[in-house]
Enzyme design. Structure first.
Site, PDB file in Angstrom:
ATOM      1  N   LYS A 167     -41.623  22.836  -1.041  1.00  0.00           N
ATOM      2  CA  LYS A 167     -40.627  23.884  -0.915  1.00  0.00           C
ATOM      3  C   LYS A 167     -40.382  24.432  -2.305  1.00  0.00           C
ATOM      4  CE  LYS A 167     -35.812  24.049   0.336  1.00  0.00           C
ATOM      5  NZ  LYS A 167     -35.289  25.062   1.085  1.00  0.00           N
ATOM      6  N   ASN A 182     -40.865  26.192  -9.425  1.00  0.00           N
ATOM      7  CA  ASN A 182     -41.825  25.423 -10.241  1.00  0.00           C
ATOM      8  C   ASN A 182     -41.286  24.072 -10.711  1.00  0.00           C
ATOM      9  OD1 ASN A 182     -43.656  27.636 -10.107  1.00  0.00           O
ATOM     10  ND2 ASN A 182     -42.448  28.639 -11.722  1.00  0.00           N
ATOM     11  N   ARG A 183     -40.374  23.519  -9.940  1.00  0.00           N
ATOM     12  CA  ARG A 183     -39.794  22.195 -10.261  1.00  0.00           C
ATOM     13  C   ARG A 183     -39.028  22.201 -11.584  1.00  0.00           C
ATOM     14  NH1 ARG A 183     -40.461  22.172  -5.740  1.00  0.00           N
ATOM     15  NH2 ARG A 183     -41.727  20.816  -4.436  1.00  0.00           N
ATOM     16  N   LEU A 184     -38.719  23.382 -12.105  1.00  0.00           N
ATOM     17  CA  LEU A 184     -37.942  23.447 -13.351  1.00  0.00           C
ATOM     18  C   LEU A 184     -36.453  23.581 -12.992  1.00  0.00           C
ATOM     19  CD1 LEU A 184     -40.303  25.624 -15.574  1.00  0.00           C
ATOM     20  CD2 LEU A 184     -40.105  23.145 -15.414  1.00  0.00           C
TER      21      LEU A 184
END
Ligand SMILES: Cc1cc2nc3c(=O)[nH]c(=O)nc-3n(C[C@H](O)[C@H](O)[C@H](O)COP(=O)(O)O)c2cc1C
Length: 214
Positions: free
Chosen positions: A10, A192-194
């Site tokens: 996601k 982007n998982r940031l």
């Protein structure tokens, strides 16, 4: 049996969290997020939170309870003081609360010390509960091993009779805990998982606010 869940992916894109946007007071920041989560809707029990304790066996254990009130001091839930969590807290009041609000891709983690609320506060809340819940507190020796479901049904019938004429009093072993925070973390999912992670720790007069790597 092997199930591959690696396709569950996601991208988190709903919001952001910056130090300048955040309230200097983590309680106010919590209130802001809680109300936003309520407004957007899509989470059934916004006040459901996971409470983790360190058990008498040395293991952490987490379970869901309902947040019933909060103020500028702490976060209150109600339970059986003789349950597994009650015994764990009596031995070690250090607990962790966490909320996951998928509708806004948010998580809040609060470390704190649990202390019993006053008998009066517990009684007031107990008396506000529906009859079935008040009886339930008497019926269930929470966390004890019981022989079968009939054990509960029979106790319920017996107690219904016993209390049919009178108000149902609060059992002594039932009441609230207030968790007094020592640390808050607010997590906002980002692409982007940031992700954004802001942590509040005590810093003298004001809370100290730091950004953590995701
Ligand atoms: C949505 C939800 C809400 C719950 N609310 C409470 C609660 O407010 N108080 C409580 O004692 N247990 C509540 N429970 C049950 C607990 O998760 C747990 O089973 C119970 O407190 C016994 O935990 P223990 O044996 O670790 O002490 C709730 C469970 C769920 C899934």
């Amino acid at each position: 049996m092997a199930e591959d869940l690696s396709d569950y992916r996601k991208s988190y894109e709903k919001s952001e969290l910056t130090i300048t946007q955040s309230d200097q007071d983590p309680f106010k920041q919590f209130k802001k997020w809680f109300e936003e989560v309520e407004e957007v809707a899509g989470v059934d029990e916004v006040n459901a939170m996971t409470v983790s304790t360190i058990g008498l066996d040395g293991f952490p254990k987490s379970r869901v309870v309902l947040l019933k009130s909060y103020d500028e001091e702490g976060f209150v839930f109600y339970t059986n003081y003789e349950s597994e969590k009650g015994k764990a807290i009596a031995a070690n009041p250090d607990v962790c609360l966490s909320f996951f609000w998928p509708n806004l891709e948010r998580q809040v983690i609060i470390k704190g010390k649990a202390e019993k609320v006053s008998e009066e506060t517990s009684k007031t809340y107990f008396n506000s509960r529906p009859e079935g819940s008040r009886l339930g507190a008497w019926v269930s020796p929470q966390s004890d091993v019981i022989p079968d479901r009939e054990f509960l049904e029979k106790r319920l019938k017996d107690l219904e009779k016993e209390f049919s004429e009178n108000e149902i009093p609060k059992p002594d072993y039932w009441g609230g805990y207030k968790v007094i925070p020592v640390e808050f973390e607010f997590w906002q999912g980002r692409p982007n998982r940031l992700h954004d992670r802001l942590r509040y720790t005590p810093g003298g007069v004001h809370w100290k606010l730091d950004r953590l790597a995701p």
